[in-house]
Design a protein around this motif. Structure first.
Motif, mmCIF file in Angstrom:
data_model
loop_
_atom_site.group_PDB
_atom_site.id
_atom_site.type_symbol
_atom_site.label_atom_id
_atom_site.label_comp_id
_atom_site.label_asym_id
_atom_site.label_seq_id
_atom_site.Cartn_x
_atom_site.Cartn_y
_atom_site.Cartn_z
ATOM 1 N N UNK A 14 -33.918 -32.576 -140.163
ATOM 2 C CA UNK A 14 -33.176 -31.657 -141.028
ATOM 3 C C UNK A 14 -34.091 -30.701 -141.784
ATOM 4 N N UNK A 15 -35.318 -31.118 -142.036
ATOM 5 C CA UNK A 15 -36.236 -30.285 -142.808
ATOM 6 C C UNK A 15 -37.131 -29.408 -141.930
ATOM 7 N N UNK A 20 -33.007 -25.154 -133.881
ATOM 8 C CA UNK A 20 -32.552 -26.087 -132.846
ATOM 9 C C UNK A 20 -32.695 -27.539 -133.291
ATOM 10 N N UNK A 21 -33.765 -27.844 -134.002
ATOM 11 C CA UNK A 21 -33.963 -29.204 -134.509
ATOM 12 C C UNK A 21 -32.926 -29.541 -135.578
ATOM 13 N N UNK A 26 -27.962 -32.356 -137.321
ATOM 14 C CA UNK A 26 -26.607 -32.388 -137.897
ATOM 15 C C UNK A 26 -25.636 -33.002 -136.895
ATOM 16 N N UNK A 27 -25.724 -32.569 -135.639
ATOM 17 C CA UNK A 27 -24.838 -33.120 -134.602
ATOM 18 C C UNK A 27 -25.077 -34.617 -134.425
ATOM 19 N N UNK A 53 -23.447 -23.578 -139.315
ATOM 20 C CA UNK A 53 -22.171 -23.678 -140.021
ATOM 21 C C UNK A 53 -21.136 -24.409 -139.164
ATOM 22 N N UNK A 54 -21.149 -24.139 -137.868
ATOM 23 C CA UNK A 54 -20.227 -24.833 -136.962
ATOM 24 C C UNK A 54 -20.589 -26.305 -136.819
ATOM 25 N N UNK A 55 -21.873 -26.594 -136.753
ATOM 26 C CA UNK A 55 -22.298 -27.991 -136.688
ATOM 27 C C UNK A 55 -21.851 -28.728 -137.951
ATOM 28 N N UNK A 56 -21.893 -28.046 -139.075
ATOM 29 C CA UNK A 56 -21.413 -28.636 -140.329
ATOM 30 C C UNK A 56 -19.914 -28.896 -140.253
ATOM 31 N N UNK A 57 -19.154 -27.936 -139.727
ATOM 32 C CA UNK A 57 -17.708 -28.136 -139.570
ATOM 33 C C UNK A 57 -17.432 -29.302 -138.619
ATOM 34 N N UNK A 58 -18.246 -29.436 -137.582
ATOM 35 C CA UNK A 58 -18.121 -30.560 -136.656
ATOM 36 C C UNK A 58 -18.356 -31.880 -137.387
#
Length: 159
Positions: A14-15, A20-21, A26-27, A53-58
């Motif tokens: 995350x950091x 891509x990482x 997140x996924x 943002x989409x990965x967060x919504x996922x």
């Protein structure tokens, strides 16, 4: 990639500065069902790329936040994020079927194709009317995809 033993690796990623990482982290946390996945996703996804943002919504959808599914459905209508959002909706499963069917008729042809693909995998009898309505779509690809999706759903119902 969805095993709880991977959580420390994802949290460390995350950091990283490479998007891509962070996206994979997140996924991965979302797939593990990590209790802190949403918080971690929100900290990384806020004010960053549309993909994050989409990965967060996922992650939010996977954790049970019902409103997040709408952000994924809307993203199917955005060209650059269409495939990522489509894949997330398929992975979410049946919970994405009704929201996807609701917007099916009010989108452009490429978006209709992506949503039909989602529904062909996760949809059920409740989504058939929306799909069957597109079997006469003016776009030939959409009409053919709708016909295939309806057949897939009916075949699953017979099993």
């Amino acid at each position: 990639i969805g095993h709880p033993a991977s959580a420390p690796v994802f949290k460390a990623a995350l950091s990283r500065k490479e998007e891509a990482f962070r996206l994979a982290a997140v996924e991965g946390l979302a797939r593990i069902g990590d209790a802190n996945a949403v918080t971690a996703a929100q900290s990384v996804g806020a004010a960053r790329s549309r993909g994050l943002q989409l990965a967060t919504a996922f992650a939010e959808t996977r954790s049970g936040e019902a409103r997040a599914i709408d952000r994924l459905v809307q993203a199917v209508d955005e060209g650059p994020t269409r495939l990522q959002a489509r894949d997330y909706l398929i992975e979410v499963g049946k919970g994405s079927a009704a929201p996807a069917a609701t917007v099916l008729g009010s989108t452009g042809p490429e978006t209709r194709l992506a949503l039909i693909e989602v529904l062909s995998v996760v949809g059920g009898a409740g989504e058939l009317p929306a799909i069957e309505a597109l079997q006469n779509d003016k776009d030939e690809k959409v009409a053919a995809a709708a016909e295939r999706a309806a057949m897939r759903i009916k075949a699953r119902a017979r099993q």
